[in-house]
Design an enzyme around this catalytic site. Sequence first.
Site, PDB file in Angstrom:
ATOM      1  N   SER A  55       0.920  -1.245  -0.110  1.00 46.15           N
ATOM      2  CA  SER A  55       0.071  -0.016   0.030  1.00 46.15           C
ATOM      3  C   SER A  55       0.932   1.447  -0.069  1.00 46.15           C
ATOM      4  CB  SER A  55      -0.866  -0.038   1.244  1.00 46.15           C
ATOM      5  OG  SER A  55      -0.133  -0.088   2.187  1.00 46.15           O
ATOM      6  N   ASP A 293      -0.835   8.439   8.155  1.00 45.68           N
ATOM      7  CA  ASP A 293      -1.735   7.844   8.896  1.00 45.68           C
ATOM      8  C   ASP A 293      -1.163   6.787  10.082  1.00 45.68           C
ATOM      9  OD1 ASP A 293      -0.983   5.887   7.137  1.00 45.68           O
ATOM     10  OD2 ASP A 293      -2.694   5.403   6.193  1.00 45.68           O
ATOM     11  N   HIS A 296       1.632   5.069   6.553  1.00 44.22           N
ATOM     12  CA  HIS A 296       2.276   5.427   5.157  1.00 44.22           C
ATOM     13  C   HIS A 296       2.793   6.953   5.341  1.00 44.22           C
ATOM     14  CE1 HIS A 296      -1.198   2.457   4.528  1.00 44.22           C
ATOM     15  NE2 HIS A 296      -0.383   2.197   3.836  1.00 44.22           N
TER      16      HIS A 296
END
Length: 330
Positions: A55, A293, A296
């Site tokens: 991600s 967050d 990330h």
Amino acid sequence: MGSNRTQFGLINGIICVLLMTPNLGLSVALSSTININRQYENECDFPAIFNFGDSNSDTGGLSAVYGQAPPPYGKTFFGAPAGRYCDGRLIIDFLGGVFRELLPKEDYFTRALYTFDIGQNDLTAGYKLNMTSEQVKAYIPDVLHQFSKVVKGVYGQGGRSFWIHNTGPLGCLPYMLDRFNLTAVQIDQSGCAIPLNEVSRYYNSLLKEVVVQLRMDLPLAAITYVDIYSLKYTLITQAKKYGFDKPLVACCGIGGRYNYNNTMRCGSTEMVGGKDILIAKSCNNPSARVNWDGIHYTEAANKWLFDQITRNSLYLDPPISLEMACHKSK
């Protein structure tokens, strides 16, 4: 820009993102790479970038499979969630430059740049199963064996240019720092977890060996190894020098020392008076923060990392600019 889309697919458990790039639009690297580049006559003409990653470099695969990340994801650049687990663009977005909504032509697969940005999830998976650092280190060779098979598979289908990022400092991420009760001797002078970063460095040392072997096994491949770990650690430990603040605290989240709560992550809402209210909010200025967050990086951090990659060949092996990454080192 907000309407642009990318083609994607899930391959061998790794998100694959296709970025169509008629013009990479990249700035020329500084003098540290100029002399190296002179040995090649032509810049590379990559018509597409195929990215394999987690991600940290996913531009829509996870959202397509599991549902869109909620606001305030995407707020800085897109103004709304846009498939990325970030407030805006990722390193792969900056690498890709201008995108087009096209399906790849057949010859693109041979001429494309294949980027890999993995490792973080491979390591955290073990910790989520309550493994010790030694147990996590024990399965890393198997993970990298699978990685090698993926690269060889792409090569077998015609891929020739590979851009491989090592993994970042796991011990500097809020969601990992929040998870463990670390003693003072396990924390370095910047606040990062020493044991977790040691595992990241071990992973990277084995990855480097795999890259060396791949160069021998794949004689027509041009493989660039990018030391993302050193860049991210530099940014985190010298944040103020580069205009950033609170590098170990999430910009978007709620509560705790690191502004991270695993049960109420960025974008979490709560019913108040019959209304769904956003409680895990963004900080006021994401552009001054490193971590978005807890997991990330922010767009601003990603842009800083991209700038270092394209301006300083010290973090590249071989020390060659992105525009020349289709050429094998001589």
